[in-house]
Design an enzyme around this catalytic site. Sequence first.
Site, mmCIF file in Angstrom:
data_model
loop_
_atom_site.group_PDB
_atom_site.id
_atom_site.type_symbol
_atom_site.label_atom_id
_atom_site.label_comp_id
_atom_site.label_asym_id
_atom_site.label_seq_id
_atom_site.Cartn_x
_atom_site.Cartn_y
_atom_site.Cartn_z
ATOM 1 N N SER A 113 -31.744 -38.621 -15.431
ATOM 2 C CA SER A 113 -31.360 -37.310 -15.943
ATOM 3 C C SER A 113 -30.756 -37.438 -17.347
ATOM 4 O O SER A 113 -31.052 -36.644 -18.247
ATOM 5 C CB SER A 113 -30.351 -36.670 -14.980
ATOM 6 O OG SER A 113 -29.774 -35.556 -15.572
ATOM 7 N N TRP A 169 -33.514 -38.192 -19.755
ATOM 8 C CA TRP A 169 -34.334 -37.008 -19.990
ATOM 9 C C TRP A 169 -33.806 -36.251 -21.226
ATOM 10 O O TRP A 169 -34.583 -35.685 -21.995
ATOM 11 C CB TRP A 169 -34.282 -36.099 -18.755
ATOM 12 C CG TRP A 169 -35.011 -34.789 -18.915
ATOM 13 C CD1 TRP A 169 -36.314 -34.529 -18.639
ATOM 14 C CD2 TRP A 169 -34.462 -33.564 -19.409
ATOM 15 N NE1 TRP A 169 -36.615 -33.224 -18.921
ATOM 16 C CE2 TRP A 169 -35.503 -32.607 -19.392
ATOM 17 C CE3 TRP A 169 -33.198 -33.171 -19.861
ATOM 18 C CZ2 TRP A 169 -35.314 -31.290 -19.810
ATOM 19 C CZ3 TRP A 169 -33.006 -31.855 -20.275
ATOM 20 C CH2 TRP A 169 -34.056 -30.939 -20.240
ATOM 21 N N HIS A 170 -32.482 -36.268 -21.400
ATOM 22 C CA HIS A 170 -31.889 -35.503 -22.504
ATOM 23 C C HIS A 170 -32.220 -36.092 -23.867
ATOM 24 O O HIS A 170 -32.242 -35.376 -24.860
ATOM 25 C CB HIS A 170 -30.371 -35.412 -22.345
ATOM 26 C CG HIS A 170 -29.968 -34.435 -21.292
ATOM 27 N ND1 HIS A 170 -29.899 -34.781 -19.967
ATOM 28 C CD2 HIS A 170 -29.660 -33.117 -21.360
ATOM 29 C CE1 HIS A 170 -29.533 -33.714 -19.260
ATOM 30 N NE2 HIS A 170 -29.397 -32.697 -20.080
ATOM 31 N N GLY A 171 -32.433 -37.390 -23.914
ATOM 32 C CA GLY A 171 -32.748 -37.954 -25.225
ATOM 33 C C GLY A 171 -32.873 -39.453 -25.187
ATOM 34 O O GLY A 171 -32.338 -40.123 -24.299
ATOM 35 N N PHE A 199 -34.160 -31.487 -26.875
ATOM 36 C CA PHE A 199 -34.516 -32.264 -25.695
ATOM 37 C C PHE A 199 -35.928 -31.924 -25.241
ATOM 38 O O PHE A 199 -36.411 -32.394 -24.285
ATOM 39 C CB PHE A 199 -33.515 -32.017 -24.569
ATOM 40 C CG PHE A 199 -32.092 -32.285 -24.992
ATOM 41 C CD1 PHE A 199 -31.811 -33.378 -25.806
ATOM 42 C CD2 PHE A 199 -31.061 -31.471 -24.621
ATOM 43 C CE1 PHE A 199 -30.521 -33.629 -26.223
ATOM 44 C CE2 PHE A 199 -29.759 -31.714 -25.025
ATOM 45 C CZ PHE A 199 -29.496 -32.788 -25.828
#
Lengths: 301, 482
Positions: free
Chosen positions: B322, B325-327, B482
Amino acid sequence: MIKLFLSKVIKILLPILLLMGVLEVALRRIPNDYSIKYSHLNNNAGKLKTLVLGSSHFYRGVDPSKLPQPAYNAAMFSQSIDYDYKVLVKFEDELDNLENIILPISYFSLFTNLETGIEFWREKDYNIYYELGEFHSLELSKRNGFQNLIRVYNYYLKGESYVQVNELGWGKKSGVASRYELIESGVQAAERHTANNFDLLSDQLNYLKKIIDMAEKNQWKLYLITPPGYTTYTSRLSDRQLNKTLEISKKFDDKFGFVYYKNFLKADFLNASDYFDADHLNENGAEKFSNAVNSFLIENN
Amino acid sequence: MLFNSLDFAIFLPILFILYWFVFNRNLKWQNLLVAAASYWFYGWWDWRFLSLILFSTFVDYTIGVSLGKKNSPSKRKILLWISILVNLGFLGVFKYYNFFLDNFKSAFSIAGYELNANSLDIILPVGISFYTFQTLSYTIDVYKKRLEPTKDFISFAAFVSFFPQLVAGPIERATNLLPQFYKNRKFKYSQGVDGLRQILWGLFKKVVIADNCAIYANHIFDNSEDLSGSTLLLGAIFFTFQIYGDFSGYSDIAIGTARLFGFNLMQNFAFPYFSRDIAEFWRRWHISLSTWFRDYLYIPLGGSRGGIWMKIRNTFIIFIVSGFWHGANWTFIVWGGLNAIYFLPLLLTKNNRQNMGVIAQNSYLPNLKELGQMTLTFGLTVIAWVFFRAENISHAINYLGRIFSKSLFRIPNYEGVAYAKYLLLILIIFLIIEWLGRRDRFALENNLFKLSPTTRVFAYYTIILIIFLAAGKEQQFIYFQF
């Protein structure tokens, strides 16, 4: 149902939209550097012999009264070469007596543009006051509502002016930077002006070539000038970017008989007291620099 | 196109009129209008990347249709993997390629080898992480036979590109959103009013809360070396509200806009800063992503079943993925890992589901225990956000190190601190409004209904006036990156 919904929404929004419209008109009627410069060019383009373009380096640094007359400084903050070109296109047909164009080739000129820089919001000024680009730009969206109200209050009720340039378009600024300010502004400006990549080079070069073509067509002399900077700025510039700038500028000087290039980046006739920050000249510095630019014009006349 | 831009303010009413007055008689045409408008909305930012959405739509549509025809498990599995590889392949190239390359280069250079490979000079397409997850969920649901594959390409294209939630979510499930494109939609007055009210509150969160907090948070994070611990703590708190206002504001505008067109999107935020523990926080923060990972990663991995090590492994996997996923940055991975560490004790002691309801459900104020729990959870979240916001790991560690120093007890002092007091006051008022609406889907949902019509209109004008006074240059939404 939907008609009832729409009528209620319109009833609530209408007063707000009306107020915003009134405020937008009020803001646009406040004279500013863009409106003043556009108006001057609109009324006097036909008389001009010398036109100064470019960014804040020339906005602050070139006093048109020292140049072949009549002269006008049409430089603005962060005005990149693509916008210099657009301004020229706008007035090309009216510049009947123009002989000299003075265009800065600063360290960043070939590698940045207004659109992608931190002052991208100034595009709106060209849209609104120069009638370039998007038609739906708003003064309201340039700053927050509170600042807009203060601006209206200050101009209409207190009589304050938002014009910083004189009648020749020069945005002179007095004051001398302290040692600390020269260092701090030098570090920041060098960092800000050093491009992460050369992605914009071909675009900006293309606009410069278009300006050269226009100068050739209209038999104008084009003076490309790298403006001065204090050593706290110049010592922090990337060799690669600077060398590329100098190399391209010299190449144009060699190739075209009507294009002249001079590098004033490390001008020795200027000292710390001539700067109000590391890459902008104050009033005294601008006068010295403008005289030097004039000499360069005379040399090549 | 940004929700907080003049472009969108022109786009939305025009589309609304066309949708309800011109294209309302034919569902196919209405869906086509939604798809075309969504492509227009996205192309306003950069039309070149429309080809990615179109390709992704085409691949998943075709795979969905094929999955509907094939019964052989091996062939179905191959089709599923094609979809996963195409969608994650896009993400891999555009979002993670340079990150992996740089880390491989560093690893090889430590081992004494120089790896000669060039980074890709590409920009990250806006919203790619959102729409790829949305299309993936469709294929996985069809593969698992939870959803019938669609044969209506226009509806599917509209589902993938649906403009309100295309670039920053909520990440919709095909099982919820896609069937809404099959049915005739009728305008409902209450839904329209509700939608507008949610848009208004979303704009308030973005323009007043997030953008103003951003000014101080950016200044403090950028100059953290020179500021006291107390100032840095204030900066971290400002960022905590910035990211909440920014992201939940976007979700509110997205959900509200969808409601204007007769669609119901899932709730994405449920007052997460009123959570009593981290497990509750993650049930209330970015719900569409958390539940996506829960359903498509955590549960297939075994979830919280199995032994203690499996629970620990799965928890770390889901939180780290997770974060990633953001960066493509180690800061996001550490942020995810830190949240896993916060969460694990609750899971292992089986206390992760003890706070399922709304805090202070039947009273105005929380009791002392709840207040303590809420403060502790908020504090842990603030610490984690420092990693999320910092430039790199060492910046985050230095930042936190300076917070927990003697200078924490100094009075905050930095450029602009005088104005920050007003912002703190606005934040307190904001929290009170959010608290009063905590039982609803968004703060203004029912709060305003309790007022008389005149007072309600006055409240609308007050909110609009505050937005107008605070609104300035259009600011990007954080989650666009993102």
